[in-house]
Design an enzyme around this catalytic site. Structure first.
Site, mmCIF file in Angstrom:
data_model
loop_
_atom_site.group_PDB
_atom_site.id
_atom_site.type_symbol
_atom_site.label_atom_id
_atom_site.label_comp_id
_atom_site.label_asym_id
_atom_site.label_seq_id
_atom_site.Cartn_x
_atom_site.Cartn_y
_atom_site.Cartn_z
ATOM 1 N N TYR A 199 0.845 -1.194 0.000
ATOM 2 C CA TYR A 199 0.000 0.000 0.000
ATOM 3 C C TYR A 199 0.878 1.240 0.000
ATOM 4 C CZ TYR A 199 1.167 0.687 4.939
ATOM 5 O OH TYR A 199 1.854 0.895 6.109
ATOM 6 N N TYR A 227 9.778 -1.252 3.339
ATOM 7 C CA TYR A 227 9.172 0.025 3.755
ATOM 8 C C TYR A 227 9.876 1.175 3.059
ATOM 9 C CZ TYR A 227 7.100 3.450 7.006
ATOM 10 O OH TYR A 227 6.401 4.494 7.560
ATOM 11 N N PHE A 292 3.221 9.645 4.889
ATOM 12 C CA PHE A 292 3.690 9.030 3.638
ATOM 13 C C PHE A 292 4.375 7.732 4.023
ATOM 14 C CE2 PHE A 292 6.853 7.685 0.682
ATOM 15 C CZ PHE A 292 6.463 8.093 -0.588
ATOM 16 N N GLU A 293 3.869 6.631 3.515
ATOM 17 C CA GLU A 293 4.606 5.374 3.638
ATOM 18 C C GLU A 293 4.166 4.438 2.530
ATOM 19 O OE1 GLU A 293 4.010 3.872 7.605
ATOM 20 O OE2 GLU A 293 1.902 3.417 7.303
ATOM 21 N N ILE A 294 5.129 3.742 1.976
ATOM 22 C CA ILE A 294 4.880 2.696 0.988
ATOM 23 C C ILE A 294 5.426 1.430 1.603
ATOM 24 C CG2 ILE A 294 5.324 1.886 -1.363
ATOM 25 C CD1 ILE A 294 5.829 4.833 -2.147
#
Length: 395
Positions: A199, A227, A292-294
């Site tokens: 996500y 991450y 904000f994080e992927i």
């Protein structure tokens, strides 16, 4: 009648003194000299000033295989994820426009919106109109959002008053505590995400400045990354005084969970901000700013992280203190994951007020290269990226 020269001189002097007084009142304030030196010391040269291109490693660029709908066979099981209220619609539309323009119109990954109340038809109509990708609108289960039964509400009220007295932001907003707990350890259990691995978290009222021409989800998968972050900050130590002591209790009981290539030095540094380390009882308070994080949800679903979250949750301190998902995620990653699998997306221009990630790239428009904040100069002290670069990597 002519005015005597002495009177003219006195009048002129009075006018000069009046303008000097006005200037003293209205001039920009600056910190005392002894503070200036301290602030300037924290201004390490930002690596974003160096020319920035795409990251090294395997990259997959846009193609016809990313067309909307079933034709998009190159997409992997990933989503853009937003926790958002109906009344935040306009701010969410602003974020969507930026990310669709700079990235997602090329890849058409679905959007998944979460809310603790049903979304309005207006919200659904206007968000879907901004993208060719699928939009999903999900309701958070009551058992995931409600205050847990083991929370003593009288103690909660007393505790949050203490936090308010210490000027801890959002201390008495129970919805903020619920949000932090949900983001820390519950969102990835939602049935709508059961078959989703990656996500990209997107919040209302954020900005994206740079064209990104590769599939960031495929980058994470193909290059063995868990991450991705853009901004790395210090947290308010008054909001998390027992988070690190509880973490130490947990790892004393489960030393097998601590990765041999961990980021403990980053988590426990006491040189750069010794006051934070002291107030947080051994924790530097450095964390990835999680608006904000992927990320790969396989990590959150791992036994190590699940056991860690459950240990923290039973303390009640998501409510009695103001533990945020950012330090909880960051400590979990810093202890239980290989630090080489955490990636700084330096090429993704991003802003969440008042901080920026703005790289030196012709693909970026609308932000100032290397600017960390457009707020007061003391905010530069909140930048913990130099510690990450020192103890881990520049990515």
């Amino acid at each position: 009648m002519a005015i005597a020269r002495p009177v003219r001189v006195l009048g002129f002097a009075a006018v000069v003194m009046w303008f000097f007084f006005i200037w003293q009142v209205l001039k920009p304030t600056s910190p005392p000299k002894h503070k200036v030196k301290e602030i300037i010391k924290s201004f390490e040269r930002d690596p974003n000033l160096d020319p920035t291109g795409e990251p090294e490693g395997i990259l997959v660029h846009a193609s016809e295989e990313y067309a909307p709908g079933p034709a998009g066979t190159a997409r992997i099981n990933a989503t853009l994820l937003a926790l958002v209220r109906n009344e935040e619609l306009n701010d969410m539309l602003s974020s969507m426009r930026d990310l669709e323009r700079t990235w997602n119109h090329k890849f058409n990954y679905p959007w998944t919106f979460f809310n603790d109340v049903p979304f309005t038809e207006e919200f659904k109509k206007k968000t879907q109109a901004l993208t060719k990708a699928e939009c999903r609108y999900e309701l958070i289960p009551k058992e995931h959002w409600a205050v847990p039964e083991w929370i003593n509400m009288d103690l909660y009220k007393e505790s949050t008053q203490i936090l308010k007295d210490k000027k801890v932001q959002y201390a008495d907003m129970i919805s903020y505590h619920q949000m932090c707990r949900w983001n820390s350890g519950l969102f990835y259990h939602h049935p709508a995400l059961a078959n989703t691995q990656y996500y990209w978290r997107v919040e209302p009222k954020v900005h994206f400045f740079c064209d990104v021409d590769y599939d960031v989800f495929r980058y994470m998968q193909d290059n063995n990354k868990t991450y991705g972050f853009t901004i790395n900050l210090y947290d308010s130590p008054d909001s998390i005084p027992t988070l690190w002591p509880e973490t130490l209790k947990f790892i004393a009981e489960h030393p097998e969970y601590v990765h041999e290539n961990n980021a403990m030095d980053w988590l426990t540094d006491k040189v750069r901000r010794p006051d934070h380390n002291k107030k947080a009882n051994g924790y530097s308070t450095c964390h990835f700013w999680s608006n904000f994080e992927i990320a790969d949800m396989s990590f959150w679903r791992s036994k190590a992280y699940e056991d860690y979250f459950n240990h923290l949750d039973r303390t009640g301190n998501f409510f009695y203190e103001r533990w945020g998902d950012a330090p909880v995620h960051s400590i979990g990653l810093g202890l239980f994951e290989d630090k080489s699998r955490i990636h700084w997306f330096r090429d993704i221009g991003y802003q969440h007020i008042p901080f920026f990630n703005c790289p030196n790239s012709p693909k970026c428009k609308g932000c100032v290269t290397g600017r960390f904040t457009d707020g007061e100069s003391f905010l530069y002290r909140e930048d913990c990226r130099p510690n990450w670069f020192k103890f881990v990597s520049q990515g």
